[in-house]
Design a protein around this motif. Sequence first.
Motif, PDB file in Angstrom:
ATOM      1  N   ASP A  28      25.851 -23.889  -1.743  1.00 12.71           N
ATOM      2  CA  ASP A  28      25.465 -22.893  -0.740  1.00 12.71           C
ATOM      3  C   ASP A  28      25.848 -21.478  -1.153  1.00 12.71           C
ATOM      4  OD1 ASP A  28      26.409 -25.243   1.822  1.00 12.71           O
ATOM      5  OD2 ASP A  28      24.442 -24.918   0.907  1.00 12.71           O
ATOM      6  N   PHE A  29      25.350 -21.064  -2.310  1.00  8.64           N
ATOM      7  CA  PHE A  29      25.602 -19.709  -2.809  1.00  8.64           C
ATOM      8  C   PHE A  29      24.870 -18.706  -1.918  1.00  8.64           C
ATOM      9  CE2 PHE A  29      25.769 -16.253  -5.877  1.00  8.64           C
ATOM     10  CZ  PHE A  29      26.997 -16.472  -6.484  1.00  8.64           C
ATOM     11  N   ILE A  30      25.516 -17.574  -1.632  1.00  2.52           N
ATOM     12  CA  ILE A  30      24.997 -16.619  -0.647  1.00  2.52           C
ATOM     13  C   ILE A  30      24.575 -15.313  -1.306  1.00  2.52           C
ATOM     14  CG2 ILE A  30      25.521 -15.299   1.438  1.00  2.52           C
ATOM     15  CD1 ILE A  30      27.620 -17.417   2.125  1.00  2.52           C
ATOM     16  N   SER A  31      23.365 -14.866  -0.976  1.00  4.46           N
ATOM     17  CA  SER A  31      22.896 -13.535  -1.359  1.00  4.46           C
ATOM     18  C   SER A  31      22.763 -12.685  -0.101  1.00  4.46           C
ATOM     19  CB  SER A  31      21.546 -13.611  -2.083  1.00  4.46           C
ATOM     20  OG  SER A  31      21.657 -14.301  -3.299  1.00  4.46           O
ATOM     21  N   LEU A  32      22.802 -11.384  -0.297  1.00  5.55           N
ATOM     22  CA  LEU A  32      22.729 -10.456   0.836  1.00  5.55           C
ATOM     23  C   LEU A  32      21.653  -9.406   0.598  1.00  5.55           C
ATOM     24  CD1 LEU A  32      26.534  -9.681   1.400  1.00  5.55           C
ATOM     25  CD2 LEU A  32      25.126 -11.324   2.655  1.00  5.55           C
ATOM     26  N   CYS A  33      21.187  -8.853   1.686  1.00  7.28           N
ATOM     27  CA  CYS A  33      20.312  -7.687   1.656  1.00  7.28           C
ATOM     28  C   CYS A  33      21.087  -6.553   2.324  1.00  7.28           C
ATOM     29  CB  CYS A  33      19.014  -7.974   2.411  1.00  7.28           C
ATOM     30  SG  CYS A  33      17.814  -6.630   2.380  1.00  7.28           S
ATOM     31  N   VAL A  34      21.368  -5.495   1.565  1.00  7.72           N
ATOM     32  CA  VAL A  34      22.139  -4.364   2.105  1.00  7.72           C
ATOM     33  C   VAL A  34      21.265  -3.120   2.086  1.00  7.72           C
ATOM     34  CG1 VAL A  34      24.311  -5.369   1.310  1.00  7.72           C
ATOM     35  CG2 VAL A  34      23.121  -3.727  -0.143  1.00  7.72           C
ATOM     36  N   ALA A  35      21.613  -2.155   2.916  1.00 10.94           N
ATOM     37  CA  ALA A  35      20.808  -0.937   3.007  1.00 10.94           C
ATOM     38  C   ALA A  35      21.704   0.271   3.249  1.00 10.94           C
ATOM     39  CB  ALA A  35      19.778  -1.062   4.127  1.00 10.94           C
ATOM     40  N   VAL A  71      15.145  -6.948   8.351  1.00  9.34           N
ATOM     41  CA  VAL A  71      14.488  -7.149   7.070  1.00  9.34           C
ATOM     42  C   VAL A  71      13.040  -6.670   7.077  1.00  9.34           C
ATOM     43  CG1 VAL A  71      13.749  -9.503   7.606  1.00  9.34           C
ATOM     44  CG2 VAL A  71      14.112  -8.834   5.233  1.00  9.34           C
ATOM     45  N   GLY A  72      12.392  -6.693   8.236  1.00 11.87           N
ATOM     46  CA  GLY A  72      11.010  -6.230   8.312  1.00 11.87           C
ATOM     47  C   GLY A  72      10.873  -4.769   7.942  1.00 11.87           C
ATOM     48  N   GLU A  73      11.935  -3.983   8.166  1.00 13.89           N
ATOM     49  CA  GLU A  73      11.881  -2.551   7.892  1.00 13.89           C
ATOM     50  C   GLU A  73      12.140  -2.218   6.428  1.00 13.89           C
ATOM     51  OE1 GLU A  73      13.315  -1.194  12.387  1.00 13.89           O
ATOM     52  OE2 GLU A  73      14.733  -1.145  10.713  1.00 13.89           O
ATOM     53  N   LEU A 112      13.884 -11.808  -3.671  1.00 17.93           N
ATOM     54  CA  LEU A 112      12.528 -11.269  -3.676  1.00 17.93           C
ATOM     55  C   LEU A 112      11.507 -12.304  -3.228  1.00 17.93           C
ATOM     56  CD1 LEU A 112      12.275  -8.963  -6.819  1.00 17.93           C
ATOM     57  CD2 LEU A 112      12.392  -8.314  -4.418  1.00 17.93           C
ATOM     58  N   PHE A 113      11.743 -13.562  -3.587  1.00 21.42           N
ATOM     59  CA  PHE A 113      10.869 -14.638  -3.096  1.00 21.42           C
ATOM     60  C   PHE A 113      10.946 -14.710  -1.582  1.00 21.42           C
ATOM     61  CE2 PHE A 113       8.617 -18.549  -2.996  1.00 21.42           C
ATOM     62  CZ  PHE A 113       9.274 -19.391  -2.113  1.00 21.42           C
ATOM     63  N   TRP A 114      12.132 -14.549  -1.043  1.00 25.31           N
ATOM     64  CA  TRP A 114      12.349 -14.553   0.417  1.00 25.31           C
ATOM     65  C   TRP A 114      11.578 -13.414   1.080  1.00 25.31           C
ATOM     66  CZ3 TRP A 114      16.169 -10.945   2.648  1.00 25.31           C
ATOM     67  CH2 TRP A 114      16.383 -11.129   4.024  1.00 25.31           C
ATOM     68  N   LEU A 115      11.678 -12.212   0.514  1.00 25.08           N
ATOM     69  CA  LEU A 115      10.940 -11.075   1.078  1.00 25.08           C
ATOM     70  C   LEU A 115       9.443 -11.323   1.023  1.00 25.08           C
ATOM     71  CD1 LEU A 115      12.864  -7.957  -0.341  1.00 25.08           C
ATOM     72  CD2 LEU A 115      13.049  -8.984   1.936  1.00 25.08           C
ATOM     73  N   ASP A 116       8.972 -11.868  -0.087  1.00 25.21           N
ATOM     74  CA  ASP A 116       7.545 -12.135  -0.242  1.00 25.21           C
ATOM     75  C   ASP A 116       7.063 -13.154   0.784  1.00 25.21           C
ATOM     76  OD1 ASP A 116       5.179 -11.536  -1.873  1.00 25.21           O
ATOM     77  OD2 ASP A 116       5.270 -13.650  -2.447  1.00 25.21           O
ATOM     78  N   GLU A 117       7.881 -14.186   1.015  1.00 25.01           N
ATOM     79  CA  GLU A 117       7.520 -15.204   1.993  1.00 25.01           C
ATOM     80  C   GLU A 117       7.446 -14.622   3.399  1.00 25.01           C
ATOM     81  OE1 GLU A 117       6.307 -17.910   0.088  1.00 25.01           O
ATOM     82  OE2 GLU A 117       7.408 -19.202   1.489  1.00 25.01           O
TER      83      GLU A 117
END
Length: 574
Positions: free
Chosen positions: A119-126, A135-137, A158-163
């Motif tokens: 269960d490796f975790i990635s993040l989206c930061v801004a 995430v939609g923004e 990036l696959f997650w964003l594309d989906e």
Amino acid sequence: MFVRHVPWHVPGRYLALRRGGFSTWHFGRLPRKEDHVLMGAVSYDPAISSIWEKMKDYLNSAGCPFDFVLFTNYERQVAALLAGEIDLAWNGPVAHVLAQQHAGPGGVISLGMRDVDCDFISLCVARKDANVASVGEVTGKIVATGASDSPQAHLVPLFWLDELGVKPAEVRAFDMDLGKHGDTAVGEVSALEALLEGQAQVGLLSKMMWMRGLQGQLPSIDAKQLEETLEVIPESPPLFDHCQFDVLASNPAWKRESFCDALFKMDIRNPKHEEVMRLEGIQDSWMPPRQEGYAVVQKAFASFQPKRHYSTVARTHRPGRPGMSTATAMSRGGGLGLGGSRHVSSSRVGVVGGGVAGLQVIRSLRAKGFEVKAFEQDAKIGGVWRENYVNFGVQVPKQLYEFPDFPSKLPWGQYPTGQETQHYVEDYAEHFKLLDSVETNTKVLSVKPQEDGWVFTTSKDGTAKEESFDYCVIATGLYSKTKQFLPKLPSQELFQGQALHSTDFQDPAMAEGKRVVVVGNGKSAVDCAVEAFNAKASHVTMVSRRRRGKTPLAKKTRVVASRLGSGNCRKMEV
């Protein structure tokens, strides 16, 4: 050391016992593949060798005849596994997927993983001033990522964003240490730097590197500035599993059984086991294998293979931020200090020479975040391969002259000519975009140390200039034309012919009908003698200090063993 022979549990197999367990090494004896378990690991950090040396000691003591080899990239490691050159591979998630794809259904058996790999975790930061609350923004924003082969900081997010249908205006991948599949994480550090400097509004990275940044463990990142400038977006990419021990299903069962038996006997509560388990990052224990955690990696990898719609970025020189010195992540006194995951984005390196060594220096240091500039005195890169004596070439199969992650296109086992090798070097430089760091037709007149670096004095088109660098690398090689040596021989003034260095023997017609003397008995000497004979020289004589066996010459070609400097020069004219 007490040694005695004992039978292994596979019929007909014998190994040697040493104090504490099996030994995979014997002085003067070449190891047999069927007698030991050979594992491959990617060397993305100097500590990797130390960790697996300790693991090797433990595994051998626990009854598994184990040894390991290190690879520079995962693609080569997977290729070695599939070819049966190694028994098992310590694969990252992308390498695990690659191995499964190429081996086919049921072709690969997974043996285990670390508890931290589940269960490796990635993040989206801004950036807080980018007004990205969800995430939609992210649509329409510039997104910074780690290396384009990193599952945690590029592929899966990036696959997650594309989906989700999120369309960034631009994706900037910081391609550092390609082939390591994001293990060094220096691309993630560069992505964070870009965010802090306002070059991107959104970043994709692992939770592990985000936490290290907040804890002040990243030398080039100001933890306070990170906390004040960036925030984590509530939604996050899907979880996935990381490293896995992989073995071919066709591999002997006793090898994986002895490895697994020893591996899962390790207990972190045992002081003898704890050190190496902690070094490997384990929190509590090794875990049995599972496949469901790689499903998203497989989808992401398949999705991004046919398209590279993002740009890659190499960090360039820029002023240091307040409170950060230009030498934050490295030591000036002890060399370049490129170990581990250190990253320096504000240091410049001057390189003398644009041959094979110089090009590899450029690529390696740029991958670590340095700004690199190489000076080449000729019009083209390549060094000794650009120009040498007539019909020169490589005396070994092409595999021994390949860059590790850039295979030659020549047929297997071919002995490349000098021209073919030069084309290969040029293709390498073009493929990895190294030429923009090389200034050709520029001669380095001097390199002088100064208090905080080095001053290069160069000359181009008759104009001299000075340029300062933090570090200096001399990559002129062993065979630079500036190092030509023509000895002064006794009575040389009586010689009526032409005396020249081997590199000036550019046309075989120069030897036609002439009596030729070649001084030396190395490869270039033999090559020049052969070419002179093939050009119908009347006599070809080789002169060397001592006879070194037969040379591939016809009967007319003679080898004279002589002490240079003794006798009269006329003896060489026979």
